[in-house]
Write an enzyme that holds these catalytic residues in place. Structure first.
Site: not given
Ligand code: UGA
Ligand code: MN
Length: 479
Positions: A335, A418
Site C-alpha cells: 500500500d 524492522e
Molecule cells: C506499518 C509499517 O509501515 C509496516 O512496515 C509494518 O509491517 C506494519 O506497520 C506492522 O508492523 O504492523 P501498516 O500500514 O500499519 O504498516 O500495515 P499494513 O500496510 O496494514 O501491513 C503491512 C504489510 O503487511 C502490507 O503489505 C499488508 O498487505 C501485509 N499484511 C497486513 C498482511 O500480510 N497480513 C495482514 O493481516 C495485514
Molecule cells: Mn501500510
C-alpha cells in the site's frame, strides 16, 4: 598572351585571371567567375559526399546517441547522421520522390534496449530458476520498456503495408533506454518520422540491420552499443485478501514495471494462492513469484496488534537464501508509494542502506539524522526503545550480506519488525549504513495508507442473471 583557358582558371590565382581578362581574349570577367564558382561548388559537393560515406561507416559511441538527439531540431543534421534515416531515404528515393522526413532523431537506440532487455531477462530467469524463461522473456520485453514494444509493433505494421503497396506512414515514438552499466543513466530519445514509401524491408531493417543488409546490399555495419546488467532487485511484498488488495497490487505493480532486472516476490498471508491475484500479476507483466505464507494462528486470534506481513517477509528471505546470489532485497508493502529512483539507488549498496519515509507518525517523516555526512540518530514520532527506529519502506539490504547472516529474520513482534530484523543482521556498524535519497535530504518513499473499504454488498443474482455483473461479482471481496 598567357593561357587564359579553363586550365589556367583552375590553377591560377584570381589576379592572373583578371590579368587575362584584360588581354585580347574575349572571356568576360563574369564568365570566369561563374566557371570558378562552378568548379568550387562541384569540388565541395564531391568532398561532402565522400565525407558522408566515411561517416556512415563509423560506429556511434553510446555518448553520441545523446548528442544526436540534441540535433533533432535540425532536419539536415538528423537526416545526415541517422542510420535509420539513411535507410529510409534510400528506400524513399527508390520508390517515391515525394517522401518527406520532417524530423528524425537518431534511432540507433532500438538496438540498445533490445540487447539490454534480452540479457536482463535471461539472467533473471536463469538466476532465479523462476517460472519458464520464455514467459518471463515475453513479459519483460513488454514490461520493462513498454514504449519500445510499441516501436516494434509500429515498425511491423509498416512492413506489412509496405510489401503490398505504397503506404504513407506516420510514426511517433518515444524510446526509453537504460544505456549504461550504472543503471542510473536513463536516456530518452524521441523520434518522429513521416515518410511515404514502400518502407517494408528497409524500415524493419532499423530493428534488424543484418537482414536489411542481406536484402539490400546496404553496407552499414550494425551499430553496437555495449550494455551491461545492473544488479538484480528482489522486492518482497506482503499482501492479504481485502477489498483493496487488487487495487494496491495494480498500483505497485505498474510502479515496479518501470524498473529493470527486478523480481517481485508477492507473498500472501493465506493458506492458498488466489487466481485473481495471479491473474492481476500476469496482466501487469512484471517478473514475479507468487507464494503464500499464512500468519501463525496464535497471532491471528490475538486481540492485540498483529505482526502484519511477518510470515510473508520471512518466506521471502527463505526464497532468497535458496535462489539469489547477488543484488539487493527490499520490503515493499503493497500500500505504500515509491519513487522509482530509489530502486536505482538501492541496487548498488554493499550492506545496508537507509533513507527517509514520508507520512510516518506525527513527525510526518521517519528518517535517519545526518550530521556532517554521518548517521547520528533517528527522527521518528515513536522511538519505543528501538535501536533502529525506521519504517519498513526505509531500508534495503544486500543479498550477499543477508546470506552471510543465516539466522537473520523478522520477529513476530508488532512495532519491532524492522528493528528486530536489522538487529538480526549484526554485526553492522553504523558507518556501514549507506544513506540514500540525497544523503537523506529527500523523500522517495511514503507510508501511504488506503482507506478501508467495506466488503461489497451481495449481488441480486436473480435480477442480474446473464449480465456482466455476474462476472464482476467474482472479483469482489465479500464479508
Ligand atoms: C506499518 C509499517 O509501515 C509496516 O512496515 C509494518 O509491517 C506494519 O506497520 C506492522 O508492523 O504492523 P501498516 O500500514 O500499519 O504498516 O500495515 P499494513 O500496510 O496494514 O501491513 C503491512 C504489510 O503487511 C502490507 O503489505 C499488508 O498487505 C501485509 N499484511 C497486513 C498482511 O500480510 N497480513 C495482514 O493481516 C495485514
Ligand atoms: Mn501500510
Amino acid at each position: 598572351m598567357k593561357g587564359g583557358n579553363y586550365t589556367s582558371l583552375g590553377t591560377c590565382s584570381g589576379i592572373n585571371v583578371s590579368g587575362n581578362v584584360a588581354g585580347t581574349r574575349k572571356m568576360s570577367l563574369g564568365k570566369s567567375i561563374k566557371m570558378y564558382l562552378t568548379i568550387f561548388i562541384l569540388t565541395t559537393c564531391i568532398y561532402m559526399a565522400l565525407y558522408q560515406y566515411h561517416i556512415s561507416r563509423e560506429p556511434f559511441a553510446a555518448s553520441e546517441v545523446v548528442k544526436h538527439q540534441e540535433k533533432s531540431s535540425s532536419y539536415i543534421a538528423s537526416y545526415l547522421w541517422s542510420p535509420i534515416s539513411l535507410l529510409m531515404a534510400n528506400s524513399s528515393s527508390n520508390t517515391n520522390n515525394n517522401s518527406t522526413t520532417t524530423s528524425t532523431t537518431t534511432t540507433t537506440a532500438p538496438t540498445t534496449p533490445t540487447t539490454t532487455t534480452t540479457t536482463t531477462v535471461g539472467s533473471v530467469g536463469q538466476k532465479l530458476g523462476a517460472s519458464s524463461i520464455s514467459s518471463i522473456r515475453m513479459v519483460s520485453l513488454a514490461a520493462t520498456i513498454p514504449s519500445f514494444k510499441s516501436t516494434l509493433s509500429e515498425s511491423r505494421s509498416v512492413s506489412l503495408g509496405g510489401h503490398q503497396k505504397t503506404a504513407t506512414v506516420k510514426t511517433s515514438t518515444t524510446i526509453t533506454t537504460r544505456t549504461t552499466a550504472s543503471g542510473l543513466a536513463t536516456t530518452k530519445l524521441s523520434a518522429t518520422t513521416r515518410t511515404t514509401a514502400k518502407a517494408s524491408a528497409k524500415l524493419s531493417a532499423a530493428t534488424t540491420p543484418t537482414a536489411s543488409h542481406m536484402e539490400n546490399g546496404y553496407k552499414t555495419r550494425p551499430t553496437f552499443v555495449a550494455a551491461s546488467l545492473p544488479p538484480p532487485l528482489y522486492i518482497i511484498t506482503p499482501t492479504y485478501r481485502r477489498p483493496e488488495q487488487l487495487a494496491e497490487l495494480t498500483r505497485l505493480g505498474y510502479t515496479l514495471k518501470h524498473v529493470v532486472n527486478l523480481l517481485w516476490l508477492v507473498i500472501e498471508d493465506a493458506n492458498k494462492t488466489n487466481p485473481l491475484v495471479g491473474h492481476t500479476l500476469d496482466r501487469i507483466g512484471v517478473p514475479y513469484e507468487y507464494m503464500v505464507a499464512p500468519m501463525p494462528e496464535k497471532y491471528k486470534q490475538t486481540k492485540k496488534a498483529k505482526p502484519r506481513g511477518v510470515s510473508n517477509r520471512n518466506r521471502g528471505l527463505e526464497y532468497l537464501r535458496e535462489h539469489a546470489t547477488e543484488g539487493v532485497l527490499y520490503f515493499a508493502d503493497d500500500d505504500n508509494t515509491y519513487d522509482i529512483s530509489i530502486f536505482e539507488q538501492m541496487r548498488y549498496i554493499s550492506k545496508v542502506a537507509m533513507w527517509p519515509v514520508g507520512l510516518v507518525t506525527k513527525t510526518g517523516v521517519s528518517s535517519p539524522i545526518i550530521q556532517a555526512g554521518k548517521l547520528v540518530g533517528y527522527y521518528d514520532g515513536w522511538i519505543g526503545g528501538r535501536k533502529y527506529p525506521v519504517d519498513m519502506a526505509g531500508f534495503a539490504v544486500s543479498v550477499k550480506f543477508l546470506k552471510e547472516r543465516p539466522n537473520a529474520q523478522m520477529p513476530f513482534k508488532p512495532g519491532y519488525e524492522e528493528d528486530g530484523f536489522l538487529r538480526s543482521l549484526a554485526p553492522l556498524d553504523d558507518a556501514e549504513i549507506e544513506l540514500l535519497a540525497d544523503e537523506c535530504r529527500d523523500i522517495l518513499t511514503w507510508h501511504t495508507q488506503t482507506k478501508k473499504n467495506a466488503p461489497a454488498q451481495a449481488l441480486n443474482r436473480t435480477r442480474y442473471k446473464n449480465t456482466n455483473l455476474e462476472h464482476i461479482d467474482r472479483l469482489l471481496v465479500r464479508p
